[in-house]
Design an enzyme around this catalytic site. Structure first.
Site, PDB file in Angstrom:
ATOM      1  CD1 TRP A   2      -1.736  36.012  -4.873  1.00  0.00           C
ATOM      2  CD2 TRP A   2      -1.445  37.167  -2.968  1.00  0.00           C
ATOM      3  NE1 TRP A   2      -0.385  36.183  -4.696  1.00  0.00           N
ATOM      4  CE2 TRP A   2      -0.180  36.889  -3.530  1.00  0.00           C
ATOM      5  CE3 TRP A   2      -1.507  37.884  -1.777  1.00  0.00           C
ATOM      6  CZ2 TRP A   2       1.010  37.301  -2.923  1.00  0.00           C
ATOM      7  CZ3 TRP A   2      -0.332  38.301  -1.166  1.00  0.00           C
ATOM      8  CH2 TRP A   2       0.919  38.005  -1.739  1.00  0.00           C
ATOM      9  CG  HIS A   8     -11.848  36.344 -11.708  1.00  0.00           C
ATOM     10  ND1 HIS A   8     -12.656  35.391 -11.164  1.00  0.00           N
ATOM     11  CD2 HIS A   8     -10.644  35.753 -11.927  1.00  0.00           C
ATOM     12  CE1 HIS A   8     -11.963  34.256 -11.034  1.00  0.00           C
ATOM     13  NE2 HIS A   8     -10.745  34.459 -11.484  1.00  0.00           N
ATOM     14  CD  GLU A  25      -8.952  33.420 -15.224  1.00  0.00           C
ATOM     15  OE1 GLU A  25      -7.970  32.921 -14.669  1.00  0.00           O
ATOM     16  OE2 GLU A  25      -9.796  34.095 -14.628  1.00  0.00           O
ATOM     17  N   GLY A  81      -4.498  31.174  -9.973  1.00  0.00           N
ATOM     18  CA  GLY A  81      -5.189  31.307  -8.696  1.00  0.00           C
ATOM     19  C   GLY A  81      -4.469  30.504  -7.626  1.00  0.00           C
ATOM     20  N   GLY A  82      -4.976  29.307  -7.358  1.00  0.00           N
ATOM     21  CA  GLY A  82      -4.467  28.464  -6.265  1.00  0.00           C
ATOM     22  C   GLY A  82      -2.950  28.364  -6.197  1.00  0.00           C
TER      23      GLY A  82
HETATM   24  P1  PGA Z   1      -7.066  28.664 -10.429  1.00  0.00           P
HETATM   25  O1  PGA Z   1      -7.707  30.108 -10.605  1.00  0.00           O
HETATM   26  O2  PGA Z   1      -5.645  28.737 -10.939  1.00  0.00           O
HETATM   27  O3  PGA Z   1      -7.126  28.374  -8.950  1.00  0.00           O
HETATM   28  O4  PGA Z   1      -7.879  27.715 -11.237  1.00  0.00           O
HETATM   29  C1  PGA Z   1      -7.501  30.873 -11.760  1.00  0.00           C
HETATM   30  C2  PGA Z   1      -8.219  32.192 -11.651  1.00  0.00           C
HETATM   31  O5  PGA Z   1      -9.326  32.229 -11.112  1.00  0.00           O
HETATM   32  O6  PGA Z   1      -7.708  33.232 -12.090  1.00  0.00           O
END
Ligand code: PGA
Length: 249
Positions: A10, A94, A166, A233-234
């Site tokens: 989040w 992250h 990521e 994320g989003g």
């Molecule tokens: P996102 O973020 O799905 O908004 O691209 C992923 C994350 O940062 O873990």
């Protein structure tokens, strides 16, 4: 069999009321897949989120923690504090922590050690920048991040480690890695682990993909053999979208 995991990061979103509302909505979703579900609210909302999800198969995890046990580290949160409210897992490394808070591989190795000493599960994030990919250095960058943060560990430690690849250029940009790019990198990560720890260990570690995973692309990405889940994320901020991704398995 490796676990499928879908974790919602989040980030710095949602106050107390929004946290409770989103959790109520998450609890109304129907789960049809075998994926483990995690959500990572902000520190201030970990306890209420933990309480609200007690009877549900949703694990509440932290987005970060400090490596020290306790002491004069104003503004920081320790593993013991997280454990004291029932939190068993923590996201570490992250790319936003690395980029905006100068978290180095060295500091991350210490955080990982502390989390493991506390018997916590670590979701360890890493990934290359766009310039690394353009110059063809994406594999060597990822290999270095993994080696620096993890290769001091014993093979047995990996039962408490989840990896999250990521690519920085795909986070929050709407530009996702293609399923083939994700699979190629995940296979490379697994081989890197296998070369050091052997195939039993490398085949048992779940490797998540993160970076603009949405309901409309999750199925294809998750269909790849070395992709064991997603760090979202989003799309984790909307209950129906998040569960569409959870159910993509
Ligand atoms: P996102 O973020 O799905 O908004 O691209 C992923 C994350 O940062 O873990």
């Amino acid at each position: 069999m490796r676990k499928h995991i879908v974790a919602g990061n989040w980030k710095m979103n949602n106050g107390l009321i929004q946290t409770k509302t989103l959790i109520t909505e998450l609890k109304q979703q129907k789960k049809t897949s075998d994926a483990e579900v995690m959500i990572a609210p902000a520190f201030t909302n970990l306890w209420p989120a933990f309480e609200e999800t007690r009877q549900f198969p949703i694990e509440v995890v932290a987005q970060n923690m400090h490596f020290a046990e306790d002491g004069a580290y104003t503004g920081e949160i320790s593993a013991g504090m997280l454990k004291s409210i029932g939190i068993q897992s923590v996201i570490l490394g992250h790319s936003e922590r690395r980029a905006y808070f100068n978290e180095t591989d060295e500091a991350l190795a210490k955080k990982i050690n502390t989390a493991l000493e506390h018997d916590m599960r670590v979701i360890f994030c890493f990934g290359e920048e766009l310039s690394d990919r353009k110059s063809g250095h994406h594999e060597s960058v990822v290999e270095r991040q993994i080696k620096n943060a993890l290769f001091h560990l014993e093979a047995s430690a990996f039962k408490n480690i989840v990896l999250a690849y990521e690519p920085v250029w795909a986070i929050g940009t709407g530009e996702t890695a293609t399923p083939e790019q994700a699979q190629d990198m995940h296979a490379f990560i697994r081989k890197t682990l296998s070369d050091k720890y052997g195939s039993d260990t490398s085949n048992s570690v779940s490797i998540l993909y993160g970076g603009s995973v949405k309901p409309n692309n999750a199925k294809e990405i998750f269909s790849k053999p070395d992709v064991d889940g997603g760090l979202i994320g989003g799309a984790s901020l909307k209950a129906s979208d998040f569960f569409a991704i959870v159910n993509a398995f």
